[in-house]
Motif scaffolding. Sequence first.
Motif, mmCIF file in Angstrom:
data_model
loop_
_atom_site.group_PDB
_atom_site.id
_atom_site.type_symbol
_atom_site.label_atom_id
_atom_site.label_comp_id
_atom_site.label_asym_id
_atom_site.label_seq_id
_atom_site.Cartn_x
_atom_site.Cartn_y
_atom_site.Cartn_z
ATOM 1 N N ILE A 36 0.952 -1.310 -0.092
ATOM 2 C CA ILE A 36 0.179 -0.035 -0.040
ATOM 3 C C ILE A 36 0.985 1.071 -0.066
ATOM 4 O O ILE A 36 1.845 1.494 0.868
ATOM 5 C CB ILE A 36 -1.058 0.051 1.297
ATOM 6 N N ASP A 37 0.711 2.029 -1.076
ATOM 7 C CA ASP A 37 1.462 3.341 -1.145
ATOM 8 C C ASP A 37 0.359 4.511 -1.086
ATOM 9 O O ASP A 37 -0.112 4.786 -1.729
ATOM 10 C CB ASP A 37 1.870 3.590 -2.467
ATOM 11 N N PRO A 38 0.689 5.203 0.313
ATOM 12 C CA PRO A 38 -0.578 6.282 0.372
ATOM 13 C C PRO A 38 -0.087 7.406 -0.581
ATOM 14 O O PRO A 38 -1.088 8.185 -0.539
ATOM 15 C CB PRO A 38 0.198 6.591 1.820
ATOM 16 N N ARG A 41 -2.466 7.686 -6.155
ATOM 17 C CA ARG A 41 -3.877 8.064 -6.476
ATOM 18 C C ARG A 41 -4.429 8.667 -5.141
ATOM 19 O O ARG A 41 -3.883 9.595 -4.749
ATOM 20 C CB ARG A 41 -4.695 7.087 -6.972
ATOM 21 N N ASP A 42 -5.673 8.163 -4.781
ATOM 22 C CA ASP A 42 -6.397 8.886 -3.744
ATOM 23 C C ASP A 42 -5.903 8.205 -2.314
ATOM 24 O O ASP A 42 -7.089 8.177 -1.351
ATOM 25 C CB ASP A 42 -7.572 8.998 -3.829
ATOM 26 N N ASN A 43 -4.920 7.231 -2.013
ATOM 27 C CA ASN A 43 -4.917 6.252 -1.109
ATOM 28 C C ASN A 43 -4.639 7.082 0.374
ATOM 29 O O ASN A 43 -5.279 6.557 1.413
ATOM 30 C CB ASN A 43 -3.488 5.479 -0.920
ATOM 31 N N ALA A 44 -3.972 8.160 0.200
ATOM 32 C CA ALA A 44 -3.905 8.880 1.644
ATOM 33 C C ALA A 44 -5.035 9.222 2.162
ATOM 34 O O ALA A 44 -5.439 9.028 3.697
ATOM 35 C CB ALA A 44 -2.886 9.968 1.448
ATOM 36 N N ARG A 45 -5.859 9.930 1.477
ATOM 37 C CA ARG A 45 -7.326 10.238 2.065
ATOM 38 C C ARG A 45 -8.151 9.102 2.459
ATOM 39 O O ARG A 45 -8.669 9.219 3.461
ATOM 40 C CB ARG A 45 -7.979 10.990 0.879
ATOM 41 N N LEU A 94 -4.089 -4.566 3.528
ATOM 42 C CA LEU A 94 -4.973 -3.795 4.024
ATOM 43 C C LEU A 94 -5.475 -4.329 5.402
ATOM 44 O O LEU A 94 -5.619 -3.501 6.272
ATOM 45 C CB LEU A 94 -6.071 -3.938 3.074
ATOM 46 N N LYS A 95 -5.498 -5.659 5.641
ATOM 47 C CA LYS A 95 -5.866 -6.088 6.920
ATOM 48 C C LYS A 95 -4.810 -5.538 8.052
ATOM 49 O O LYS A 95 -5.120 -5.066 9.345
ATOM 50 C CB LYS A 95 -5.916 -7.527 6.952
ATOM 51 N N SER A 96 -3.408 -5.686 7.640
ATOM 52 C CA SER A 96 -2.439 -5.196 8.662
ATOM 53 C C SER A 96 -2.537 -3.991 8.692
ATOM 54 O O SER A 96 -2.256 -3.383 9.841
ATOM 55 C CB SER A 96 -1.100 -5.697 7.961
#
Length: 205
Positions: A36-38, A41-45, A94-96
């Motif tokens: 997972i890369d914050p 795209r919109d991952n951080a939000r 994502l679970k972690s």
Amino acid sequence: ALWTCFGVFILSTLVAYSQQVERSFRVEFRVGSTTIDPKYRDNARTLEEMNEYISRLSLDTDCQALKISVSGVTSLEGSHERNTLIAQRRQNALKSTILSHDSALEVENSSDGYFPVSYIKTLLEDTDVPNKGGVISILDKNPEYLYYTTRRDGKRLTIDSRILELSHLEQGAVWRLMERQIFSKLRYAEVVVTAYRKIHPIEPL
């Protein structure tokens, strides 16, 4: 199913006097990635909203039960083995992430698999992909897993029969457009958060 419970309750009471509220969050991945890369795209939000939402529910005294389910998805290129592995690793990533913010939560893995038929159908509506009826007919079939041997190392793998059919539909035109317009939207992991909240009865006047 796995539950996080606040207090003791009886199932019949939960159904009769609780309100079910469901919300989902989706993080996206680069091609072939399971990290997972914050910044992507919109991952951080999305991650911020997800963590804040789950934390708020965990502290909500009106929340009688909380169900958290995660799934991982891949685009359709590649073998069944590779797609399954990537989907599982995205699911676990994502679970972690969720558990790193609250290790007391119980998070279950969804068994939906990496091939999200319903979502592909939804995406298909807004594309230039020809013969949409033919695509849907193939998606609705029960999958068969066919063996093939890789040219590079002679490894024996399997592939979902629907992927082969899609790749040959309209002399490959369907597959090429799906690669450009759909596949990039299938590289994700999703969490579905279902809260069962107490409904306070209105006292008669």
